[in-house]
Design a protein around this motif. Structure first.
Motif, short mmCIF file in Angstrom:
data_model
loop_
_atom_site.label_atom_id
_atom_site.label_comp_id
_atom_site.label_asym_id
_atom_site.label_seq_id
_atom_site.Cartn_x
_atom_site.Cartn_y
_atom_site.Cartn_z
N VAL A 83 0.84 -1.20 0.00
CA VAL A 83 0.00 0.00 0.00
C VAL A 83 0.88 1.26 0.00
O VAL A 83 0.60 2.23 -0.71
CB VAL A 83 -0.99 -0.01 1.19
N HIS A 84 1.97 1.24 0.78
CA HIS A 84 2.91 2.37 0.81
C HIS A 84 3.42 2.67 -0.61
O HIS A 84 3.38 3.81 -1.06
CB HIS A 84 4.07 2.04 1.76
N GLU A 85 3.88 1.64 -1.30
CA GLU A 85 4.43 1.85 -2.65
C GLU A 85 3.35 2.38 -3.60
O GLU A 85 3.63 3.25 -4.42
CB GLU A 85 5.05 0.57 -3.20
N LEU A 86 2.14 1.85 -3.49
CA LEU A 86 1.06 2.33 -4.37
C LEU A 86 0.72 3.79 -4.06
O LEU A 86 0.46 4.58 -4.96
CB LEU A 86 -0.18 1.45 -4.22
N MET A 87 0.74 4.15 -2.77
CA MET A 87 0.45 5.54 -2.39
C MET A 87 1.45 6.51 -3.02
O MET A 87 1.13 7.68 -3.24
CB MET A 87 0.48 5.69 -0.86
N HIS A 88 2.65 6.02 -3.28
CA HIS A 88 3.66 6.89 -3.90
C HIS A 88 3.25 7.36 -5.30
O HIS A 88 3.83 8.30 -5.82
CB HIS A 88 5.01 6.18 -3.98
N HIS A 89 2.28 6.66 -5.91
CA HIS A 89 1.82 7.15 -7.22
C HIS A 89 1.35 8.60 -7.07
O HIS A 89 1.55 9.43 -7.95
CB HIS A 89 0.69 6.26 -7.74
N THR A 96 6.91 13.25 1.63
CA THR A 96 6.71 12.22 0.62
C THR A 96 6.82 10.80 1.21
O THR A 96 6.10 9.90 0.79
CB THR A 96 7.69 12.38 -0.57
N GLU A 97 7.69 10.61 2.19
CA GLU A 97 7.79 9.28 2.81
C GLU A 97 6.88 9.15 4.04
O GLU A 97 6.19 8.15 4.20
CB GLU A 97 9.24 8.97 3.20
N GLY A 98 6.92 10.16 4.92
CA GLY A 98 6.18 10.06 6.18
C GLY A 98 4.67 10.05 6.00
O GLY A 98 3.96 9.26 6.63
N ILE A 151 12.97 11.09 8.95
CA ILE A 151 12.17 11.28 7.73
C ILE A 151 10.86 10.49 7.80
O ILE A 151 9.77 11.05 7.76
CB ILE A 151 12.98 10.84 6.49
N TYR A 152 10.99 9.16 7.90
CA TYR A 152 9.79 8.30 7.85
C TYR A 152 8.94 8.47 9.11
O TYR A 152 7.76 8.77 9.04
CB TYR A 152 10.20 6.83 7.68
N ASN A 153 9.57 8.22 10.28
CA ASN A 153 8.81 8.29 11.52
C ASN A 153 8.46 9.74 11.84
O ASN A 153 7.38 10.01 12.36
CB ASN A 153 9.62 7.67 12.67
#
Ligand SMILES: [Zn+2]
Length: 486
Positions: A276-282, A302-304, A364-366
């Motif tokens: 789902v994370h990778e798809l959200m990057h669209h 963009t990541e968080g 970045i992520y957290n």
């Protein structure tokens, strides 16, 4: 000379130099370690080219290594000689449009590929996963392509291009053709539709993806349709297969993930969330992104934010067992709190963290996740549940994303302020550009989760409050839905 005449004559004056053209490929494959390609290619600059790079630095001739029995003929059917140019491709003995016929040796999909098989291919018992780089030779004028597959009647083709007919596709650009990945054969797959945007999740080494993935993708499909209305038609292919390492690679309109663990219902908390994370990057990081040359400048967003929405969607779908989802949120929160409390990161703000994406990953992520959670909670509680972070995303997509206008932190601040009805610039300034940490415990308490532990030791727990107030229950249901993930 009138402009119509100029337009009519130009192709004659400068053959092929200004007007790109469509290439046509027919791929014939019935299993085994090679496939066959027949291509019709427009005239180019006298070379036959093949895509370079992409996890292949260990082979001097790169992807050209795998093109075998190359035969080229000209428009009159006469053979055209080819001279190998190494990794670039071949020089052609004649100009003009050509037909090329060749085999592709799938040796790159057998055994372990040094940078990871998600970057090359994997030949499985009933299916082939492959990147498209070695499949398509082209001439310098190719701008788009038609691709047809000749495969056994009971096979599937999961390709990241719009289908024009059964097993026939149109790749809209050379990048879409040569920087992608696909799966052919008999394999498990599930589909999700986001407006006119179609996604296939393929699991070529499993008979079927986990049942709960379907629920998570449906949740994502309906939420993304609402947050990003008017997403252009397109196709995306996400492939998962087993490998020794947890890894992933993104291409033009596809991605591949590998993991040593089976993709079952328990793996929804890891692999399912990652899908789902990778798809959200669209959308977040794809359509809604800074200029390409400043790709990482707002990585906390963009990541968080991408991870935040992946968590929400898998939680709301009920796809992750409640205890595992709880652990995940505690882990993500612990990472942020450790980043803010450990002397290892002294002086490094969330904005600074992009300077070392690996070492400062948690910033970045957290960090971006904590910003998203705090902002979402603030918008919901201040508006009595009428507004949320989804309104900010919708506004940003409306204003910038759909037209792919690059954004920066300024646009994010402005959109969030507009939805909040007050100036949030000082809030962004404080939590993204100084070392002051967000009141995460107070935020989580609004959702009925009490944060206890030792942040400096990355040891934190989220404990359900014994008797949640109606306000806590209402806010919690808004966040995680009622399907029981949290
Ligand atoms: Zn990401």
């Amino acid at each position: 000379m009138n402009r119509w005449l100029i337009a009519a004559l130009l192709p004659l004056l400068v053959p092929g130099a200004l007007f790109g053209a469509t290439a046509t490929y027919r791929i014939t494959y019935r299993g085994g370690d090679k496939l066959h390609v027949d291509a019709q290619l427009p005239a180019g600059d006298g070379k036959l080219l093949i895509r370079q790079g992409g996890g292949i630095a260990h082979l001097p001739n790169e992807w050209a290594t795998f093109v075998r029995d190359l035969r080229v003929t000209g428009g009159n059917g006469a053979a055209v000689s080819t001279t190998a140019l190494g990794k670039e491709g071949w020089t052609l003995g004649a100009n003009g449009a050509i037909a090329a016929s060749y085999d592709v040796d799938l040796a790159y999909a057998v055994g372990k590929w040094p940078p990871g098989n998600e970057q090359s291919g994997r030949l499985l018992a009933n299916a082939l996963y492959t990147v498209t780089k070695p499949l398509f030779v082209y001439t310098s004028n190719v701008t788009d392509a038609k691709v047809a597959f000749e495969v056994p009647a009971d096979w599937k083709v999961a390709a990241p291009w719009l289908a024009s007919a059964s097993r026939q596709f149109t790749a809209a650009s050379l990048d879409a053709l040569t920087d992608n990945s696909l799966v052919v054969g008999r394999f498990g797959a599930t589909e999700v539709r986001i407006g006119a945007f179609d996604v296939t999740v393929a699991t070529p080494d499993q008979d079927a993806p986990p049942a709960r993935l379907v629920a998570a993708l449906q949740q994502m499909g309906s939420e993304a349709t609402a947050m990003f209305p008017g997403t252009p038609a397109g196709r995306y292919v996400m492939t998962f297969f087993r490998a020794d390492d947890e890894d992933g690679e993104s291409f033009e309109s596809s991605a591949a993930l590998t993991s040593p663990y089976p993709f079952d219902d328990a793996s929804m908390v890891v692999t399912g969330n990652t899908v789902v994370h990778e798809l959200m990057h669209h959308w977040i990081g794809g359509m809604l992104a800074p200029p390409p040359e400043q790709h990482d400048s707002i990585a906390w967003f963009t990541e968080g934010f991408t991870e935040y929405y992946a968590n929400l969607m898998v939680a709301r779908s009920g796809a992750v067992p409640r205890d595992l989802m709880h652990q995940k949120l505690a882990n993500v929160a612990a990472g942020y709190l450790y980043f803010m409390n450990s002397s290892l990161f002294h002086g490094i703000t969330l904005a600074d963290a992009v300077q070392k994406k690996g070492a400062y990953r948690m910033g970045i992520y957290n960090g971006g996740w904590a910003i998203a959670l705090s902002l979402d909670t603030m918008l919901r509680s201040e508006s009595g549940g009428k507004r949320s972070l989804a309104d900010v995303m919708r506004l940003l997509f409306d204003r910038y994303g759909r037209a792919r206008t690059p954004i920066s932190e300024a646009e994010l601040r402005a959109a969030a302020s507009e939805v909040a009805g007050r100036d949030l610039a000082p809030w962004f300034e404080k939590y993204i550009h100084t070392r002051e940490d967000l009141p995460l415990a107070a935020t989580l308490l609004q959702l009925g989760l009490e944060l206890r532990g030792q942040p400096y030791a990355a040891d934190v727990y989220l404990i359900n409050v014994a008797k949640p107030t109606p306000a806590q229950s209402a806010l919690r249901a808004q966040f995680f839905g009622t399907k029981g993930s949290m």
